[in-house]
Design a protein around this motif. Structure first.
Motif, mmCIF file in Angstrom:
data_model
loop_
_atom_site.group_PDB
_atom_site.id
_atom_site.type_symbol
_atom_site.label_atom_id
_atom_site.label_comp_id
_atom_site.label_asym_id
_atom_site.label_seq_id
_atom_site.Cartn_x
_atom_site.Cartn_y
_atom_site.Cartn_z
ATOM 1 N N UNK A 19 56.380 46.376 40.496
ATOM 2 C CA UNK A 19 56.084 45.373 41.423
ATOM 3 C C UNK A 19 54.811 45.757 42.261
ATOM 4 N N UNK A 20 53.561 45.489 42.013
ATOM 5 C CA UNK A 20 52.527 46.020 42.847
ATOM 6 C C UNK A 20 51.754 44.941 43.583
ATOM 7 N N UNK A 21 51.740 45.051 45.075
ATOM 8 C CA UNK A 21 51.337 44.175 46.084
ATOM 9 C C UNK A 21 50.054 44.977 46.904
ATOM 10 N N UNK A 22 49.362 44.013 47.463
ATOM 11 C CA UNK A 22 48.167 44.831 48.209
ATOM 12 C C UNK A 22 48.781 45.744 49.092
ATOM 13 N N UNK A 62 49.033 36.350 48.864
ATOM 14 C CA UNK A 62 49.211 35.182 49.539
ATOM 15 C C UNK A 62 47.730 35.431 50.285
ATOM 16 N N UNK A 63 46.906 34.458 49.786
ATOM 17 C CA UNK A 63 45.315 34.298 49.988
ATOM 18 C C UNK A 63 44.828 33.190 49.710
ATOM 19 N N UNK A 64 43.743 32.679 49.950
ATOM 20 C CA UNK A 64 42.942 31.555 49.659
ATOM 21 C C UNK A 64 42.738 31.575 48.128
ATOM 22 N N UNK A 65 42.723 30.313 47.295
ATOM 23 C CA UNK A 65 42.952 30.358 46.261
ATOM 24 C C UNK A 65 42.267 31.416 45.204
ATOM 25 N N UNK A 66 40.895 31.536 45.425
ATOM 26 C CA UNK A 66 40.052 32.226 44.689
ATOM 27 C C UNK A 66 40.463 33.687 44.637
ATOM 28 N N UNK A 67 40.994 34.043 45.928
ATOM 29 C CA UNK A 67 41.283 35.458 46.038
ATOM 30 C C UNK A 67 42.606 35.763 45.241
ATOM 31 N N UNK A 68 43.696 34.579 45.140
ATOM 32 C CA UNK A 68 44.824 34.835 44.365
ATOM 33 C C UNK A 68 44.417 34.817 42.860
ATOM 34 N N UNK A 69 43.340 34.234 42.540
ATOM 35 C CA UNK A 69 42.977 34.191 40.894
ATOM 36 C C UNK A 69 42.257 35.714 40.878
ATOM 37 N N UNK A 70 41.341 35.974 41.508
ATOM 38 C CA UNK A 70 40.713 37.420 41.537
ATOM 39 C C UNK A 70 41.763 38.440 41.618
ATOM 40 N N UNK A 71 43.022 38.560 42.301
ATOM 41 C CA UNK A 71 43.903 39.582 42.320
ATOM 42 C C UNK A 71 44.676 39.454 40.894
ATOM 43 N N UNK A 72 44.892 38.289 40.528
ATOM 44 C CA UNK A 72 45.781 38.160 39.203
ATOM 45 C C UNK A 72 44.795 38.852 38.058
ATOM 46 N N UNK A 73 43.561 38.162 38.074
ATOM 47 C CA UNK A 73 42.824 38.359 36.905
ATOM 48 C C UNK A 73 42.348 39.898 36.911
ATOM 49 N N UNK A 125 53.317 39.898 35.068
ATOM 50 C CA UNK A 125 54.294 38.934 35.526
ATOM 51 C C UNK A 125 53.562 38.164 36.590
ATOM 52 N N UNK A 126 53.473 36.962 36.541
ATOM 53 C CA UNK A 126 52.840 36.055 37.616
ATOM 54 C C UNK A 126 54.068 35.903 38.459
ATOM 55 N N UNK A 127 54.103 36.148 39.636
ATOM 56 C CA UNK A 127 55.470 36.221 40.443
ATOM 57 C C UNK A 127 55.530 34.951 41.485
ATOM 58 N N UNK A 128 56.569 34.653 41.849
ATOM 59 C CA UNK A 128 56.886 33.715 42.930
ATOM 60 C C UNK A 128 56.203 32.284 42.436
ATOM 61 N N UNK A 129 56.600 31.803 41.106
ATOM 62 C CA UNK A 129 55.688 30.726 40.457
ATOM 63 C C UNK A 129 55.679 29.405 41.347
ATOM 64 N N UNK A 130 56.985 29.413 42.159
ATOM 65 C CA UNK A 130 57.195 28.258 43.131
ATOM 66 C C UNK A 130 56.880 28.562 44.456
ATOM 67 N N UNK A 131 56.202 29.877 44.675
ATOM 68 C CA UNK A 131 55.946 30.379 46.154
ATOM 69 C C UNK A 131 57.228 30.946 46.493
ATOM 70 N N UNK A 132 57.350 31.092 47.860
ATOM 71 C CA UNK A 132 58.345 31.738 48.723
ATOM 72 C C UNK A 132 58.413 31.423 50.112
ATOM 73 N N UNK A 133 59.498 31.613 50.603
ATOM 74 C CA UNK A 133 59.653 31.280 51.941
ATOM 75 C C UNK A 133 60.322 32.391 52.898
ATOM 76 N N UNK A 155 52.706 29.243 49.072
ATOM 77 C CA UNK A 155 52.474 28.500 47.614
ATOM 78 C C UNK A 155 52.177 29.638 46.589
ATOM 79 N N UNK A 156 52.831 29.427 45.677
ATOM 80 C CA UNK A 156 52.561 30.296 44.115
ATOM 81 C C UNK A 156 51.589 29.675 43.324
ATOM 82 N N UNK A 157 52.025 30.008 42.096
ATOM 83 C CA UNK A 157 51.386 29.336 41.001
ATOM 84 C C UNK A 157 51.339 27.770 41.146
ATOM 85 N N UNK A 158 52.636 27.380 41.441
ATOM 86 C CA UNK A 158 52.788 25.968 41.811
ATOM 87 C C UNK A 158 53.128 25.871 43.059
#
Length: 734
Positions: free
Chosen positions: A260-263, A328-339, A359-367, A382-385
């Motif tokens: 599991x790799x995070x920033x 957890x970032x603005x949408x385009x940065x979420x996209x950039x990170x994953x891509x 693996x796309x994690x936290x598909x429904x986000x997290x609390x 928010x996550x992918x959804x």
């Protein structure tokens, strides 16, 4: 499970399913997300094209009391639905947990209990092939035994290793028990993939932490031998040798090592504490140092996922997967990170690394991870959804994953820009709250632009500021550069620039003069936006425009929602309603944002600035006390609007900061936040303000579609801080 290079990198998914214990309370992410009551969630997940799903069959949920008959009905329905959808589950049995209350990490009850539960899962679902008995044992051991955040709330090396050993032994025992029921069962073992970097002085500490990160995998694989640093250290802090020899005699190497790799996975240790805010300060008893993630530091040595994943491959020589990828970032940065991770993993495969999936994690986000799940609920990411509306709403990340699963590639202009973590964050002054990110060092220009209409206006300037901050390539046009009421000129602009989206931030803004300049108001607020919307529909270009709270008559006493019927009182309000209707007719995919009473840090033409100026100069300031509004902080408005534009949202949305207030009340809040003398504020009825246009007495907005922005109090605090405290300095000087 040998790697076939002809097979493309798989896409997996995962839902945040932590059930962690804090003292005697259990915090359940799936309860917070509502997933227990929505089997339809699984259809949303399957629509992404993922092949496997990390899915919870959590011990603490199914067997909170000992020796009870387990009710499998919900899990049976959900797991069978996944089978029908063609998605293979990876069953997680403990996720950041310490087990039910009747077990603990110190007497063997956790290990025996989990093994017994695992047998029941295997018998109930004999077709399940993939298991993760304990998610992230190393991370969980840190939080439970070293940092004291979670039960049993210990903070010593001994307790850290006792928890870790119990989790790893439980994994071995659980997998062996499962294997007796299902000989084809496979272990996908997850943990954080980190690396520690440091100054020369602290290299000894970095070396220690870089050895510690492999302990869970080497224990399970039987590769942690008496000559290893961590073996010797565990003995030193009180672990018995027989506890370690167990793994040499009873090992169970993972079939896939899931990382599991995070920033924040890569850290930098620096003894120069003055460079960093206090919340980064710590130490080891020998040296005091700051522990920061590497994005905040300018480093010469190699870092990033390519290098640490390759290091893991060379050390473990076992098949790998990235089992959590989320930012957890603005949408385009979420996209950039994953891509970026997708491209990195494919490069690693080309370079001979046996890596199976992303693996796309936290598909429904997290609390609540902003507080490390130490309190119930907490802030939602928010996550992918997104679940902000109660039901899953696909974001731009969903389209990215769908395209990757179908085509193996994805194109969008925002991907050409560098993510914020690649910028010069180390140049941010020490201790300064980050109110805005540094400007990009590499601007994305070789792509289709975002066109912003309204170069010289308050709203257009705000869109430009945020687009620049988010490194979205854009072109800003003024009225003199483009007459949006001239279809031929708009078409010419589209032909020349080929934009992927157009944001109309222009318009006739003076509510009072609109009463005598109706024609000009309609040209700017109706004719121009309608032409833009129509041409965008014909050219398949995303379109966003802004409307107003002035479309309502103020007869309600609760905030207006999107489905409330407009009934404008002024010429300005009528122009907005007319535009909304025609735009929706010509371009159903258009996004229309209704907002209200905005303020921001970039110009002087807003209410908050006028209040600050008057009170700083000790001048009287009049404000209406009988008009109720929802004030809107421009950076928040534009941030969320851009996210929604990228998400392909359509229709009318209300976007304001949370809170209902009068103009006089807003002035008083500004005074309080800025620590200015509020006695100069004169609270008067609207009729005494001398305004020409009729205004609704109540025009507060809220979204029934689940979109939420931060509170007004929070927004005012950030706005005044972002103004560099100039008023505070002036007040003190006076």
């Amino acid at each position: 499970m040998e790697l076939n290079k002809k097979d493309k990198l798989e896409l997996w998914g995962g839902i945040e399913c932590t059930i962690n214990r804090v003292h005697d309370s259990y915090f359940d992410q799936l309860e917070y997300s509502g997933h227990y009551n929505r089997i339809s969630d699984l259809d949303h997940l399957a629509s992404l094209g993922i092949t496997k799903l990390r899915y919870p069959v959590i011990w603490e949920k199914h067997q909170p009391e000992p020796d009870t008959i387990i009710d499998w009905s919900r899990s049976e329905r959900y797991l069978n639905r996944l089978r029908e959808l063609g998605v293979t589950p990876i069953a997680g049995l403990v996720h950041h947990g310490s087990g039910p209350k009747y077990v603990n990490f110190y007497d063997g009850s956790f290990e025996k209990g989990l093994a017994a539960y695992a047998v029941q899962v295997a018998k109930q679902f004999p077709w399940l092939e993939y298991y993760t008995p304990v998610n992230e044992p190393l991370t969980t051991a840190r939080f439970c035994g070293l940092y004291g955040h979670w039960y049993p709330h210990k903070s010593s090396d001994y307790d850290f290793f006792k928890v870790l050993l119990a989790e790893c032994k439980a994994t071995v025992m659980a997998m062996k028990a499962i294997k007796e029921v299902n000989p084809n069962a496979k272990l996908i073992q997850t943990d954080d993939l980190g690396k520690c970097h440091s100054t020369t002085l602290l290299q000894y500490q970095a070396k220690f932490e870089n050895e510690r990160r492999w302990v869970s995998y080497e224990l399970l694989s039987g590769k942690l031998s008496p000559d290893k640093m961590m073996w010797k250290y565990m003995i030193k802090v009180g672990i018995k040798e027989e506890e370690l020899y167990y793994f040499l005699e009873n090992n169970y190497p993972p079939d896939i090592c899931g990382f599991n790799y995070y920033l924040t996975s890569e850290r930098f240790l620096d003894e120069d504490l003055q460079k960093y805010p206090e919340h980064y300060h710590g130490g080891n008893g020998k040296h005091q140092y700051a522990d920061v993630h590497t994005a905040l530091v300018k480093m010469d040595e190699e870092s990033g996922p390519y290098h640490v994943i390759k290091e893991a491959w060379e050390r473990l020589q076992l098949p790998l997967a990235i089992t959590e990828c989320h930012l957890y970032s603005p949408r385009e940065d979420q996209m950039r990170w994953f891509y970026d991770m997708w491209l990195t993993l494919n490069q690693l495969r080309d370079d001979g690394v046996d890596i199976r999936a992303l693996t796309a994690w936290a598909l429904f986000g997290l609390h609540g991870w902003n507080r490390l799940c130490t309190e119930p609920w907490g802030e939602y990411e928010p996550g992918v959804f997104s679940l902000s509306a109660g039901e899953p709403r696909p974001t731009a990340m969903a389209r990215l994953i769908q395209e990757l699963s179908k085509q193996g590639s994805f194109e969008h202009p925002v991907l050409t820009g560098e993510g914020w973590w690649k910028r010069d964050l180390h140049k941010i002054p020490v201790g300064k709250r980050i109110m805005s990110l540094p400007k990009p060092t590499k601007e994305a220009q070789c792509c289709r632009p975002l066109v912003i209409i309204g170069k010289n206006g308050t709203l257009g300037n705000a869109v430009r500021e945020i687009a620049e901050e988010r490194n979205i390539h854009h072109v800003v046009l003024s009225r003199s550069e483009l007459d949006i009421a001239d279809p031929a000129k708009v078409e010419q602009m589209i032909d020349q620039l080929n934009p992927w989206a157009i944001i109309n931030a222009a318009g006739y803004a003076n509510i009072d003069t609109a009463e005598s300049e109706v024609k000009d108001c309609l040209k700017s607020n109706f004719k121009g936006p309608v032409i833009l919307a129509d041409l965008c529909a014909k050219r398949h270009i995303r379109f966003l425009t802004f409307s107003s709270d002035q479309v309502f008559d103020g007869k309600k006493s609760t905030p207006y929602v999107e489905s409330d019927r407009p009934a404008p009182l002024s010429s300005y309000g009528k122009s907005k309603v007319k535009a909304e209707k025609k735009i929706h007719e010509l371009n159903p995919d258009a996004l229309i944002i209704r907002t209200s009473s905005f303020f921001g840090p970039w110009d002087e033409q807003n209410f908050v600035f006028h209040v600050l100026k008057a009170l700083t100069e000790r001048q009287r300031f009049k404000a209406a006390n009988d008009v109720f509004i929802s004030a809107t902080y421009l950076p928040d408005l534009i941030q969320e609007s851009l996210n929604m534009l990228l998400d392909h949202e359509r229709g009318i949305f209300h976007l304001t900061n949370v809170g209902v207030i009068t103009w006089a009340g807003l002035a008083e809040k500004v005074a309080a936040v800025a620590e200015l003398d509020g006695s100069f504020i004169e609270s008067i009825p609207l009729k005494e303000m001398g305004l020409t246009a009729v205004r609704p007495r109540y025009s507060a907005l809220i979204s029934e579609k689940g979109v939420r922005m931060p509170s007004l109090d929070d927004a005012l605090q950030r706005c005044i801080e972002r103004m560099d405290n100039s008023y505070t300095y002036q007040r003190r000087a006076g």
